[in-house]
Design a protein around this motif. Structure first.
Motif, PDB file in Angstrom:
ATOM      1  N   GLU A 161       0.847  -1.194   0.000  1.00 39.13           N
ATOM      2  CA  GLU A 161       0.000   0.000   0.000  1.00 39.13           C
ATOM      3  C   GLU A 161       0.881   1.242   0.000  1.00 39.13           C
ATOM      4  N   ARG A 162       0.329   2.339  -0.491  1.00 40.64           N
ATOM      5  CA  ARG A 162       1.146   3.520  -0.758  1.00 40.64           C
ATOM      6  C   ARG A 162       1.949   4.005   0.456  1.00 40.64           C
ATOM      7  N   TRP A 189       4.936   1.716   0.769  1.00 39.79           N
ATOM      8  CA  TRP A 189       5.887   1.934  -0.323  1.00 39.79           C
ATOM      9  C   TRP A 189       6.668   3.227  -0.107  1.00 39.79           C
ATOM     10  N   TYR A 238       9.438  -0.271  -9.860  1.00 40.76           N
ATOM     11  CA  TYR A 238       8.233   0.480  -9.501  1.00 40.76           C
ATOM     12  C   TYR A 238       7.752   1.375 -10.643  1.00 40.76           C
ATOM     13  N   THR A 268       2.641  -3.708  -7.167  1.00 43.20           N
ATOM     14  CA  THR A 268       2.605  -2.395  -6.524  1.00 43.20           C
ATOM     15  C   THR A 268       2.593  -1.289  -7.571  1.00 43.20           C
ATOM     16  N   HIS A 301      -0.634   1.206  -8.019  1.00 45.77           N
ATOM     17  CA  HIS A 301      -0.488   2.642  -7.757  1.00 45.77           C
ATOM     18  C   HIS A 301      -0.767   3.472  -9.007  1.00 45.77           C
ATOM     19  N   GLN A 333      -4.493   3.635  -9.205  1.00 47.13           N
ATOM     20  CA  GLN A 333      -5.013   4.559  -8.196  1.00 47.13           C
ATOM     21  C   GLN A 333      -4.740   6.013  -8.557  1.00 47.13           C
TER      22      GLN A 333
END
Length: 375
Positions: free
Chosen positions: A153-154, A157, A191, A316, A320, A323
């Motif tokens: 989750e942000r 991270w 990422y 991830t 993200h 989102q």
């Protein structure tokens, strides 16, 4: 370990003299996708070795044996015979397992082996596919999930990236600085561009190129399919810093050879297994650091870091991006998914809205927002 049994197959439509040769022919169907080939070979090899230990062959596998085999995947015993650390395949202490398989890994193994048996039936090597007799086959063999939950989750991270970005001490050695820069490059690469680990290991400097003032990354992924992915400014900045550490010019030249991610000599590329272990070790070190920093307050986050694998970074990244509002078609392009419903697993907005609306449903007597008791 005992060799798998050999059977006589008069109706076979392939030129094979043993189960191992028949499986090898099935595996050649995946030669264009090295990563898939490795994964499929691993699962087929585990089954063949297990059958050899039972002194039977593929054609003798029955429905009831599948439950025994699945239990074996969950707990390979005797442990000394089946489980061991990574070793070259020719080493006498090589073992087919690193440890027990998780439910998801067991499910994936059965999916792969079901496909293998379907091919062997068509090839006339075996007479039936025992997986088709599983009453709960859809539940056990369908590896699709309603959503992706193996990601950071942000907030976690963001903590991890801050930890990764803490520079070495001023008196750090050249080697320590090199390792720090490489680790940041690896995690930033994973990422920002959402690659698979094999794609990171295979990336060459010349795969990064400018076109009309914008930078792109050329990648060959599953099935040998080549795509190009937009390179954000942060990735370009990381790449420039890393190239400076390697003593190279700030930006890659067209067609420049040499791996992006390299060993301690600054020349040799990192292999898939090396990269996997490096990322896993980093997750464990980060978990230790977070546990020291926050203690019991961060217990769940520490557990997430300890459980994380390199593929979590891809999950991830895509989660993200979703989102952040990246459109599904572009997200699918970055992920290089053939089906949009695969990419849609990264969209969590429906879960959030569902949870928000469900929160209005409560028990009698709960105070409303104004503080008054409901009538």
């Amino acid at each position: 370990m005992p060799l798998p049994a050999t059977s006589t197959h008069g109706a076979a439509r392939i030129a094979a003299r043993s189960d191992a040769e028949a499986v090898a022919q099935w595996l050649t169907e995946f030669r264009a996708s090295p990563q898939t080939l490795r994964a499929y070979r691993r699962e087929a090899e585990r089954l063949l070795l297990w059958l050899g230990h039972q002194e039977c062959g593929l054609g003798e596998l029955r429905r009831q044996d599948l439950d025994t085999f699945e239990a074996f995947l969950a707990s390979p015993t005797p442990r000394h015979l089946w489980v061991g650390p990574p070793r070259p395949r020719h080493s006498p202490d090589w073992r087919p397992f690193r440890g027990p398989l998780s439910p998801a890994s067991r499910r994936q193994s059965l999916v792969i082996l079901q496909g293998m048996f379907a091919w062997l039936v068509e090839a006339g090597w075996v007479s039936h596919n025992p997986f088709r007799l599983m009453r709960d086959k859809r539940r056990r063999l369908d590896n699709r999930q309603p959503g992706i939950d193996r990601y950071l989750e942000r907030p976690l991270w963001e903590w991890l990236w801050r930890w990764l970005s803490e520079p070495p001490a001023e008196n750090a050695s050249t080697r320590e600085d090199y390792l720090w820069q490489r680790r940041r490059t690896i995690f930033g690469f994973a990422y920002l561009l959402a690659p698979r680990i094999s794609e990171m290991a295979a990336a060459e400097m010349g795969d990064f190129f400018p076109r009309e003032g914008r930078w792109w990354w050329r990648v060959t992924g599953k099935g040998g399919k080549t795509a190009r992915i937009p390179v954000p400014d942060d990735m370009l900045a990381l790449l420039r810093d890393w190239r400076q550490t390697l003593g190279l010019a700030a930006e890659p030249r067209p067609g420049e050879e040499g791996a992006v991610l390299r060993g301690l000599d600054g020349q040799r590329g990192l292999g898939d297994n090396q990269l996997y272990r490096l990322i896993r070790d980093t997750f464990r070190q980060a978990a230790d650091a977070l546990e020291t920093e926050a203690g019991e307050e961060a217990r769940s986050q520490v557990s997430r870091l300890r459980a994380a694998t390199p593929h979590w970074l891809r999950h991830t990244a895509l989660t993200h991006q979703a989102q952040a509002g990246v459109e599904l078609r572009y997200l699918a392009g970055t992920a290089r998914h053939a089906r949009l419903d695969t990419t849609a697993q990264y969209l969590h907005s429906e879960d959030e809205e569902w949870h928000r609306q469900q929160s209005a449903h409560g028990l009698p007597g709960r105070a409303d927002e104004s503080g008054a008791e409901p009538v």
